[in-house]
Design a protein around this motif. Structure first.
Motif, short mmCIF file in Angstrom:
data_model
loop_
_atom_site.label_atom_id
_atom_site.label_comp_id
_atom_site.label_asym_id
_atom_site.label_seq_id
_atom_site.Cartn_x
_atom_site.Cartn_y
_atom_site.Cartn_z
N UNK A 103 32.67 0.77 23.96
CA UNK A 103 32.21 -0.70 24.02
C UNK A 103 31.87 -0.82 25.39
N UNK A 104 30.68 -1.85 25.59
CA UNK A 104 30.13 -2.35 26.75
C UNK A 104 29.95 -3.55 26.94
N UNK A 105 30.00 -4.35 27.95
CA UNK A 105 29.65 -5.70 28.22
C UNK A 105 29.04 -6.14 29.75
N UNK A 106 28.33 -7.14 29.47
CA UNK A 106 27.71 -7.67 30.51
C UNK A 106 28.24 -9.17 30.69
N UNK A 107 28.87 -9.25 31.87
CA UNK A 107 29.38 -10.42 32.37
C UNK A 107 28.87 -10.99 33.93
N UNK A 108 28.00 -11.79 33.96
CA UNK A 108 27.10 -12.09 35.17
C UNK A 108 26.63 -11.04 35.88
N UNK A 109 27.10 -10.57 37.05
CA UNK A 109 26.67 -9.47 37.83
C UNK A 109 27.49 -8.39 37.64
N UNK A 110 28.21 -8.23 36.64
CA UNK A 110 29.10 -7.01 36.49
C UNK A 110 28.70 -6.58 35.33
N UNK A 111 28.38 -5.20 34.99
CA UNK A 111 28.19 -4.53 33.61
C UNK A 111 29.21 -3.37 33.58
N UNK A 112 29.76 -3.25 32.55
CA UNK A 112 30.85 -2.02 32.43
C UNK A 112 30.81 -1.55 30.84
N UNK A 113 31.22 -0.14 31.06
CA UNK A 113 31.25 0.53 29.68
C UNK A 113 32.36 1.53 29.72
N UNK A 114 33.19 1.50 28.56
CA UNK A 114 34.23 2.18 28.41
C UNK A 114 34.11 3.34 27.15
N UNK A 115 34.39 4.50 27.34
CA UNK A 115 34.22 5.44 26.33
C UNK A 115 35.53 6.26 25.98
N UNK A 116 35.93 6.23 24.77
CA UNK A 116 36.98 6.90 24.45
C UNK A 116 36.67 8.13 23.52
N UNK A 117 36.84 9.33 23.72
CA UNK A 117 36.42 10.32 22.90
C UNK A 117 37.48 11.38 22.51
N UNK A 118 37.01 12.13 21.46
CA UNK A 118 38.14 13.34 21.14
C UNK A 118 37.01 14.39 20.62
N UNK A 119 37.08 15.66 21.11
CA UNK A 119 36.11 16.79 20.81
C UNK A 119 37.13 17.89 20.41
N UNK A 120 36.70 18.41 19.39
CA UNK A 120 37.72 19.54 18.89
C UNK A 120 36.84 20.63 18.17
N UNK A 121 37.09 21.97 18.18
CA UNK A 121 36.32 22.96 17.50
C UNK A 121 37.32 23.99 16.98
N UNK A 122 37.23 24.34 15.73
CA UNK A 122 38.05 25.38 15.11
C UNK A 122 37.76 26.71 15.57
N UNK A 123 36.80 26.89 16.48
CA UNK A 123 36.27 28.55 16.69
C UNK A 123 35.60 29.01 15.64
N UNK A 124 35.58 30.42 15.77
CA UNK A 124 34.72 31.31 14.91
C UNK A 124 35.36 31.68 13.39
#
Length: 687
Positions: free
Chosen positions: A194-215
């Motif tokens: 999620x990202x927001x613009x508030x006057x002269x300040x912009x911000x973005x926060x990302x939460x992620x999960x990566x997984x791989x079960x291999x070959x």
């Protein structure tokens, strides 16, 4: 035919090719006015010289992987995206530890490739490599990747030896709103942003999960899972000042182990990485800019069951249990970096960027070092862009640096870019670069057995490796056809390569490190991009032809020993010099096609090929990586709703044609495990 003879034969042909392109029928197309005669639609790049330049005026060849290409490829990680760079090697040690490098420097740590994230080095001690699997950054937050294909120490210091990968993240102001996505199948990923613009300040926060079960086999324990948190904020207190704040962390669990090898038992390792970066940019009344950046990065990892005595681990020592050969490996590394950069306009035809960098690198690795080490390198850089007549640009720069280990060096670079016409440019350049010894080479303890044998510190102080690169390049932008072409012919000579010094200590045949080898690389790289339907559809083709050779630059300590000298000579001849040409695939390339099938459907197809290659730390009795001819596909459907909301469902299939090529393996048990077909489904919602 020898490599040097081949290069001599190739040079006139390549020159004719470049000149023919420049003076061919397309050179007579519309010239435009005097003011815009040399303005082109080529992308601006920042990494080559630290100045914003079109690729036709940069001092080195640059590949730009933009947001469209990232999405179309279907790749989930940065190492896989490097398959879109001509001449780049991408591999996975024992299937799950990524390796990325140019030319033949393709071992697990690949210390000769600088990797930056928004200008911050991801290169950490003690091995000087990049831990790709736990980078605290999500692919969805990348705006573009600039890859400088050639030595770049003049701008980015030691270890920018064969090139630079600069990952540029998306600005916070460009990611307002909320996005959620989830994947299922061979890969199981999730993202909330999620990202927001508030006057002269912009911000973005990302939460992620990566997984791989291999070959999906029983030979390797190559599953992995990583949690990522990333924040970016932009504060604009005035029209002339801006502050950029970035921070992030990752926590991961990574499987290791090979079936049938008790000394490499199945286990789960853990790693935690974090970073903070603060930049202040000020624009002076003259238009000049000053930028001050502080960054900190650290990584802590644990291997709960690493073998330090292979004989005991294999239960071959009477009176000891196999468990007595194992221990826990804890490693902590940290970097602080402070950099000042100034960009100045000197008249209408001259731009200058200069600055300095102070760094502190710390590593605590009890099984490798006798004590923790801290080194404090510093750098001073300067680069000048000078427009000679209207049709030529001269780039010249250098870096003076101290590596904190007693070595001081400078790395000059110069290039001349000549605009034959508004759409055709020739570049000729010479560049140098250094690669300083890393802590694991310089400070290795005499009693360590971390690699399954005995190793001792260098008998002579290590000095930086050095490369001299000469290249001829062509950049063409045929706007009326929607076609751009870039080609590069290069020759690179490397001296003082740091290599294993075999049996430097005779009593137990312990190895060390020394400046031993010299190498030569020649090659041709070509990229063509064709876009149509106002850029909605595109085809991108890359091709590279490479040759590598090596010789002894100095003699190992025991090379002339009356008893073992012959065996030592045979060791280098058979294991390194004879195999060195296999370290760079003769031919490699890629094709990426992306097309809109209708207003809401898009199909992308990637083809990736590579001739046989043998990574340098793989012995002659281990199966090499055979040729690869792999096809990937991505099919996506977009759903649009009111108020700008939209959703997308996409399916990605890798190795659609089931080429089942073998992977990089340090032993045959692994080298014979194929990369089979993989697939996953992703659903995303943006509102």
């Amino acid at each position: 035919m020898s490599h040097s003879a081949y290069f001599k034969r190739l040079t006139p042909a390549a020159l004719a090719f470049f000149v023919g392109l420049a003076y061919g029928p397309c050179a007579a197309q519309a010239q435009g006015s005097a003011d815009d005669v040399f303005t082109q639609d080529l992308p601006l790049v920042l990494t080559a010289s630290r100045l914003a330049q079109p690729v036709s005026e940069a001092p080195s060849a640059v590949t730009v992987i933009d947001r469209q290409m990232i999405v179309a490829s279907g790749f989930r990680t940065v190492p896989e995206l490097m398959r879109l760079v001509p001449g780049m090697y991408v591999g996975f040690v024992d299937a799950n530890r990524p390796v990325v490098s140019l030319h033949g420097s393709s071992d697990e740590y690949a210390h000769r490739m600088q990797v930056l994230i928004d200008g911050r080095s991801a290169y950490l001690p003690p091995f000087g490599g990049v831990h790709w699997a736990d980078l605290p950054l999500l692919t969805e937050d990348i705006e573009r990747i600039e890859v400088v294909r050639g030595p770049s120490s003049a701008s980015h210091g030691a270890n920018s030896f064969y090139g630079v990968i600069n990952i540029i993240s998306r600005d916070a102001a460009d990611q307002t709103g909320t996005s959620v996505s989830a994947s299922g199948g061979h890969a199981a990923d999730a993202l909330v942003r999620f990202g927001r613009t508030a006057g002269n300040f912009d911000y973005r926060v990302s939460l992620g999960y990566r997984s791989d079960r291999g070959l999906d086999n029983f030979v390797l324990n190559d599953r992995n899972a990583t949690r990522v948190v990333n924040f970016r904020g932009n504060y604009h207190p005035s029209a002339t000042d801006s502050v950029d704040i970035q921070m992030g962390s990752s926590d991961g669990v990574y499987g290791l182990g090979i079936e049938g090898r008790p000394e490499d038992a199945f286990r789960n390792t853990t790693a935690r990485s974090d970073f903070q970066q603060f930049s202040w940019l000020h624009v002076w009344p003259s238009g000049d800019e000053s930028k001050l950046t502080y960054s900190r990065a650290s990584r802590r990892s644990r291997d709960p069951y690493i073998c330090i005595d292979s004989e005991v681990c294999e239960n071959k020592v009477i009176g000891k249990t196999a468990a007595e050969g194992f221990t826990t490996r804890d490693v902590y590394t940290r970097r602080h970096d402070l950099e000042l950069q100034n960009t100045m306009q000197w008249g209408a035809n001259n731009r200058l960027v200069w600055g300095a960098d102070l760094r502190s690198d710390h590593a605590d690795f009890p099984l490798l070092f006798a004590r923790p080490y801290t080194v404090n390198p510093w750098q001073f850089f300067v680069h000048n862009e000078w427009r000679l007549p209207k049709s030529a640009v001269f780039n010249i720069g250098t870096m003076l640096e101290d590596d904190g280990m007693g070595n001081r060096s400078h790395s000059p670079r110069a290039s001349l870019n000549y605009h034959v016409s508004p759409e055709h440019t020739l570049r000729i350049g010479v560049s140098t670069a250094t690669r300083s010894p890393v802590m694991s080479e310089a400070f290795i303890a005499a009693d360590n057995t971390i690699w399954g044998g005995a190793y001792v510190p260098p008998t002579l102080a290590l000095t930086p490796e050095r490369v001299v690169s000469r290249e001829i390049g062509y950049i063409g932008e045929l706007r009326q056809l929607g076609l751009s072409v870039e080609a590069r012919l290069y020759n690179e000579s490397v001296r003082n390569l740091i290599w294993w010094d075999k049996c430097v200590e005779l009593s137990r045949c312990a190895d060390g490190f020394a400046n031993l080898l010299a190498a030569e690389y020649q090659g041709l790289e070509v990229t063509a991009k064709f876009r149509w339907d106002e850029g909605r559809n595109f085809l991108i083709a890359n091709y590279a032809r490479q040759h590598a050779s090596a010789r002894m630059d100095a003699f190992p300590t025991q090379y002339f020993h009356p008893v073992i000298g012959g065996a030592v000579k045979d060791f280098y001849d058979s294991k390194y010099l004879a195999l060195f040409p296999q370290s760079a695939p003769l031919n490699s390339g890629s094709l990426l096609l992306s097309m809109a099938l209708a207003d809401t459907w898009r199909l992308s197809t990637g083809y990736y090929f590579r001739d046989q290659v043998r990574v340098l730390d793989v012995a002659e009795d281990v199966t090499p990586e055979y040729s690869m001819h792999r096809i990937d596909m991505r099919l996506a459907k977009t759903f649009k709703f009111e108020q700008g909301r939209q959703a997308e469902v996409a399916v990605v299939v890798q190795n659609l044609n089931r080429d089942d090529y073998p992977k990089y393996g340090t032993v045959n048990r692994v080298a014979e495990v194929p990369f089979t077909r993989r697939a996953w489904l992703t659903a995303a919602l943006h509102f």
